[in-house]
Design an enzyme around this catalytic site. Sequence first.
Site, PDB file in Angstrom:
ATOM      1  CE1 TYR A 186       8.241 -16.857 -79.963  1.00 53.43           C
ATOM      2  CE2 TYR A 186       9.106 -15.761 -78.017  1.00 53.43           C
ATOM      3  CZ  TYR A 186       8.663 -16.901 -78.649  1.00 53.43           C
ATOM      4  OH  TYR A 186       8.621 -18.077 -77.950  1.00 53.43           O
ATOM      5  CG  ASP A 221      10.795 -25.912 -73.516  1.00 55.20           C
ATOM      6  OD1 ASP A 221      11.790 -25.171 -73.646  1.00 55.20           O
ATOM      7  OD2 ASP A 221       9.947 -25.764 -72.603  1.00 55.20           O
ATOM      8  CG  ASP A 235       9.723 -21.048 -77.070  1.00 57.48           C
ATOM      9  OD1 ASP A 235      10.666 -21.100 -76.259  1.00 57.48           O
ATOM     10  OD2 ASP A 235       8.530 -21.037 -76.722  1.00 57.48           O
ATOM     11  CE  LYS A 246       0.898 -27.432 -90.039  1.00 58.14           C
ATOM     12  NZ  LYS A 246       0.842 -28.890 -90.225  1.00 58.14           N
ATOM     13  CG  ASP A 275       2.780 -31.318 -88.533  1.00 53.45           C
ATOM     14  OD1 ASP A 275       3.758 -31.116 -89.292  1.00 53.45           O
ATOM     15  OD2 ASP A 275       1.619 -31.458 -88.953  1.00 53.45           O
TER      16      ASP A 275
END
Length: 366
Positions: free
Chosen positions: A146, A264, A260, A203, A236
Amino acid sequence: MSSQKTQGGKATQVRKQIAVIPGDGIGKEVIPQAVQAIQATGAAVDFTDFDWGADRYLRDGTTVPPEGFAMLGRDFDAILVGAFGDPRVKTNIHAKEILLGMRFRMDLYANVRPVRLLDAALCPLKGVEPKDVDFVVLRENTEGVYTDAGGVFKQGTADEIATQEDINTRKGVERIIRYAFEYCKTHTKLDGSPRSKVLMCDKSNAMTHAGGLWQRVFREVSAEYPQITAQHMYVDALCMQMVRDPRQFDVIVTNNLFGDIITDLSAGLQGGLGMAASGNIHPGRTSMFEPVHGSAPPIAGKNQANPFGAILTAAMMLAHLGFEKESARIEAAVLEAVRQKKVTQDIGGSLGTKEAAAWIQKFLSS
Ligand code: NAD
Ligand code: IPM
Ligand code: MN
């Protein structure tokens, strides 16, 4: 900051000052309803509205007025924000400068996104009850991809190169991980039982440099909290587990981008984006509160948006400001509305934004 009246030298009342920035699209519909819900609790707060958003930007080119962030930090106890994003502003520059500007420039490093299921009927998963979905995502809010570091070279040619740097500092990683352990130590679940697990999600099997830093810092900080179970998942695998069995999660800490995305996904467990609340926090400083959802252009201006994400965000802000009782009353009102199906279409009701919010306001005023 808070105004204080004195009587015979004694403070009698401290009113908290709240900056309100509804922004764009459905932000302009849901935030006034959240403000009215707060007013219905009688909490001692004053509101000041700001028109920062796409309309203003298109009118006079202003995203954030000069000294805007300094003014927010100096004059307000908290900021209540809607959403930014307008199809007329293709670059999304105003969202970047206002929303990410507040997060970055005011150093609101902890994005706190609670995930709670109010009613089994809202969850798309089979056999999942409210007690099964009660976790929180703590998203690093000032670093990562970001920061938009990088660049485009040889644009428009066959040799075009685009880079997007993932910035991770030891300070930034450490403070959000520490925030997660402190949060775990100091917060209970909805049923009153203690929180006990912090899971770090990254990750690091592919992104070894940044992931390596997160891994090392997580090991170091977790060692200071032997009473808290430290866990790890790759992002994942976490997405799969979240859908398969959300019961296992308690406190999740992760970087800006993964935070982020998984919030969702988590909003989906709660009934959708219309139900999810968040806070952007720097302990001890003016913090900012906003629903997780965006400006939802297709439904904007149609009285269709679910106002509960914004109203639950208002409750979160009130708790942060010390209005615990008023906050709990708003949460109870939303829960009752959900139980009685006094809700908008996205979660199976038939009410409009205003009607669903009015039901909450009436419940709070009675
Ligand atoms: P969105 O959250 O606006 O909408 C995603 C989907 O959820 C849409 O189907 C929308 O109708 C639905 N939805 C969202 N909020 C709802 C609500 N309160 N009630 C009912 N349905 C709701 O995300 P998007 O479509 O990806 O983005 C639209 C714009 O919003 C973009 O410009 C994006 O950049 C911006 N955005 C801003 C923020 C923010 O300011 N915090 C957050 C996310 C997206
Ligand atoms: C959110 C939004 C923002 C983000 C966008 C609008 C930049 O999706 O608050 O979740 O990615 O942080
Ligand atoms: Mn998002």
